[in-house]
Design a protein around this motif. Structure first.
Motif, PDB file in Angstrom:
ATOM      1  N   ARG A 130       0.821  -1.221   0.000  1.00  0.00           N
ATOM      2  CA  ARG A 130       0.000   0.000   0.000  1.00  0.00           C
ATOM      3  C   ARG A 130       0.856   1.274   0.000  1.00  0.00           C
ATOM      4  NH1 ARG A 130      -1.873   3.550  -1.226  1.00  0.00           N
ATOM      5  NH2 ARG A 130      -3.433   4.941  -0.358  1.00  0.00           N
ATOM      6  N   ARG A 131       1.845   1.348   0.880  1.00  0.00           N
ATOM      7  CA  ARG A 131       2.576   2.607   1.064  1.00  0.00           C
ATOM      8  C   ARG A 131       3.830   2.727   0.219  1.00  0.00           C
ATOM      9  NH1 ARG A 131       0.351   6.373   1.499  1.00  0.00           N
ATOM     10  NH2 ARG A 131       1.452   7.638   3.006  1.00  0.00           N
ATOM     11  N   ALA A 132       4.479   1.583  -0.080  1.00  0.00           N
ATOM     12  CA  ALA A 132       5.704   1.679  -0.878  1.00  0.00           C
ATOM     13  C   ALA A 132       5.396   1.508  -2.354  1.00  0.00           C
ATOM     14  CB  ALA A 132       6.713   0.645  -0.415  1.00  0.00           C
ATOM     15  N   ARG A 133       4.526   0.548  -2.671  1.00  0.00           N
ATOM     16  CA  ARG A 133       4.226   0.305  -4.089  1.00  0.00           C
ATOM     17  C   ARG A 133       3.027   1.104  -4.579  1.00  0.00           C
ATOM     18  NH1 ARG A 133       8.715  -2.351  -4.330  1.00  0.00           N
ATOM     19  NH2 ARG A 133       8.844  -4.530  -3.780  1.00  0.00           N
ATOM     20  N   GLY A 134       2.316   1.707  -3.655  1.00  0.00           N
ATOM     21  CA  GLY A 134       1.225   2.593  -4.049  1.00  0.00           C
ATOM     22  C   GLY A 134      -0.034   1.896  -4.540  1.00  0.00           C
ATOM     23  N   LEU A 135      -0.192   0.595  -4.236  1.00  0.00           N
ATOM     24  CA  LEU A 135      -1.438  -0.092  -4.620  1.00  0.00           C
ATOM     25  C   LEU A 135      -2.573   0.393  -3.713  1.00  0.00           C
ATOM     26  CD1 LEU A 135       0.520  -1.970  -6.149  1.00  0.00           C
ATOM     27  CD2 LEU A 135      -0.781  -3.904  -5.307  1.00  0.00           C
ATOM     28  N   SER A 136      -3.809   0.400  -4.242  1.00  0.00           N
ATOM     29  CA  SER A 136      -4.937   0.775  -3.394  1.00  0.00           C
ATOM     30  C   SER A 136      -5.256  -0.415  -2.485  1.00  0.00           C
ATOM     31  CB  SER A 136      -6.154   1.100  -4.262  1.00  0.00           C
ATOM     32  OG  SER A 136      -6.600  -0.087  -4.889  1.00  0.00           O
ATOM     33  N   GLN A 137      -6.101  -0.181  -1.487  1.00  0.00           N
ATOM     34  CA  GLN A 137      -6.454  -1.301  -0.585  1.00  0.00           C
ATOM     35  C   GLN A 137      -7.101  -2.434  -1.372  1.00  0.00           C
ATOM     36  OE1 GLN A 137      -8.346  -0.538   3.159  1.00  0.00           O
ATOM     37  NE2 GLN A 137      -7.089   1.238   3.633  1.00  0.00           N
ATOM     38  N   ARG A 138      -7.933  -2.052  -2.346  1.00  0.00           N
ATOM     39  CA  ARG A 138      -8.604  -3.078  -3.157  1.00  0.00           C
ATOM     40  C   ARG A 138      -7.576  -3.901  -3.941  1.00  0.00           C
ATOM     41  NH1 ARG A 138     -13.815  -1.490  -6.464  1.00  0.00           N
ATOM     42  NH2 ARG A 138     -14.484  -1.434  -4.292  1.00  0.00           N
TER      43      ARG A 138
END
Lengths: 191, 311
Positions: A130-138
């Motif tokens: 989530r925070r390093a790769r920037g993926l959304s929670q979904r």
């Protein structure tokens, strides 16, 4: 790009959070206070102030905390005399932080790296996605084949853990080591 | 606080830290429903310390974004794993000629060496065999078949295997996005995505810069490497995507940046010069900025075709 609340969070993350440890060390000398309460109240006071205009955030943070401790003592029925004496001796404000006291971004990252290494594996994986790769929670949920609810809970858990690390860690906030000119982290020969 | 405590915004017995973390994670998932919004507001109003815990949790959430500099994005936007064969001379010339917006002066006849120079505007991307190079304003680039050299100013390189860019005493082989700046005394390179291999002239030792790292070389001193925060990276990368990011920056400094990129010049009166602003603006729209400054600072604005006067 950022709204006012985000800007405030970024400012607090950059200018206040790194000094928490130093402030907590000084707060520990005062008797009968809850450092967490003082720190939390200080965040509100700073957020409500014109934080963008604060030139020496660490000194500002300390003086806010000192005022809050004073308020606490004024309301208390029994005031510890030693703390009051300390308080009076302590009224000299922090001077501008020297270069050694300015927390280096790189050092902050090293702290974060060490902190997340202590997280349980799944919690760490989710935080990194989530925070390093920037993926959304979904997207995190889809990638790990778990429910979005679990992602949310694990992120909250990671935050609680980091919150504890920030308040308890005995980090030495100096940059001596960082100031030394040095070469890239990985040295390799071009294939 | 128990390590395995379940954290939920709705958990009544949660500590302020747990509840704050729960709400921060919940807000990250998506907008709150009306009842959730009400519950959050109720919790915040209950105690000033709840509000503090919430502000602190959000600050920690922001700080955790620095992990991106350590772990980098999943895949660099431009990175071709396979080496690309050298481009025929004819295509190179066609690409060079296509950059019509630039003052392109062939340096020497008969050699594939071109000198590109920009005035008060960013160049269009210049295509080379192994990627593109975009020049910032007031910059000079010498482009050859094998390699290019940033003579002065700044550029943004989008490179793949085979791209070689030189600046000062350093030679770069970027695979990804690289920002370079070069002055007579200093060379600075920032890896925005992917990796960059680099070495000094007359040395065969290669180093690697990963995304988020910056190297500066001043004179003969040893190079200095540091990692940038995501927000620092965004600020540095802003010009290459046509943006100006001001964070608590003085009006005088913002105006001077706009003036470097635009014909229409912003003039700021001494009374306003030290006022500070934060915001993201479009680099080639000084008018929008002047209007924003007028509103925010309560200033007066006089416009002529050549100038925007704020006082």
């Amino acid at each position: 790009m950022f709204n006012k609340a985000d800007e405030c969070s970024i400012w607090l993350a950059t200018h206040i959070l790194p000094h928490e440890n130093h402030i907590r060390t000084r707060l520990r000398r005062y008797a009968d206070i809850d450092a967490d309460d003082i720190i939390h109240e200080a965040y509100v006071t700073i957020a409500e102030a014109d934080w963008a205009g604060i030139t020496n955030p660490r000194a500002y943070f300390m003086s806010i905390c000192r005022n809050l401790v004073m308020q606490h003592y004024r309301r208390a029925r029994v005031v510890p005399v030693t703390s009051l004496a300390l308080m009076q001796a302590d009224t000299m404000p922090d001077a501008m932080p020297s270069a050694e006291q300015v927390v280096h971004a790189r050092q902050e990252m090293r702290f974060l790296e060490k902190a997340i290494a202590k997280l349980p594996a799944r919690c760490r994986d989710i935080l990194i996605l989530r925070r390093a790769r920037g993926l959304s929670q979904r997207e995190c949920a889809a990638q790990l084949n778990i429910s979005e609810n679990i992602v949310e809970k694990q992120l909250a858990r990671a935050l609680v853990f980091l919150s504890k690390e920030y308040s308890e860690s005995e980090r030495e906030m100096t940059v001596d080591e960082e100031r030394r000119p040095r070469l890239a982290h990985s040295r390799k020969r071009q294939p | 606080m128990r390590r395995d405590a379940r954290v939920s915004p709705t958990l009544a017995s949660a500590s302020p830290e747990e509840a704050a973390a729960g709400w921060t994670a919940r807000l990250d998932k998506g907008p709150l429903s009306a009842s959730e919004q009400q519950a959050l507001q109720h919790w915040l109003d209950q105690d000033r310390r709840h509000k503090g815990a919430f502000l602190r949790a959000k600050a920690i959430w922001q700080a955790s974004g620095r992990l991106a500099a350590l772990h980098g994005p999943t895949a660099p936007p431009v990175a071709h794993p396979t080496p690309v064969p050298a481009l025929p001379r004819r295509r190179f010339f066609a690409a060079a000629a296509a950059a019509a917006l630039l003052l392109a002066t062939p340096k020497r006849q008969g050699k594939a060496n071109s000198l590109y120079a920009t005035a008060n505007a960013v160049s269009a991307p210049l295509h080379t065999a192994f990627g593109t190079i975009t020049l910032d304003c007031y910059s000079k680039l010498k482009m050859g078949l094998q390699s290019s050299r940033l003579v002065t100013g700044r550029c943004c390189v989008l490179g793949r295997t085979g791209m070689i860019v030189k600046a000062g005493n350093l030679i770069f082989a970027p695979q990804g996005r690289l920002l370079l700046s070069c002055s007579p005394t200093q060379v600075t390179a920032t890896s925005i995505s992917g990796t960059v291999h680099l070495r000094r002239h007359h040395s065969d030792e290669w180093w690697t810069l990963n995304a988020g790292a910056q190297i500066s070389l001043t004179g003969d001193l040893p190079p200095e490497v540091r990692s940038l925060l995501p927000e620092e990276m965004e600020a540095q990368n802003a010009w290459s995507i046509g943006r100006l990011e001001a964070r608590d920056e003085s009006m005088a400094s913002i105006a001077s940046t706009f003036n470097r990129y635009n014909q229409r010049q912003i003039r700021v009166s001494p009374a306003l010069a030290n006022r500070k602003l934060t915001g993201v603006f479009s680099l080639n729209q000084p008018e929008d900025f002047a209007l924003a400054a007028q509103t925010i600072l309560g200033a007066r604005l006089t416009q002529t075709p050549q100038t925007l006067m704020l006082y």
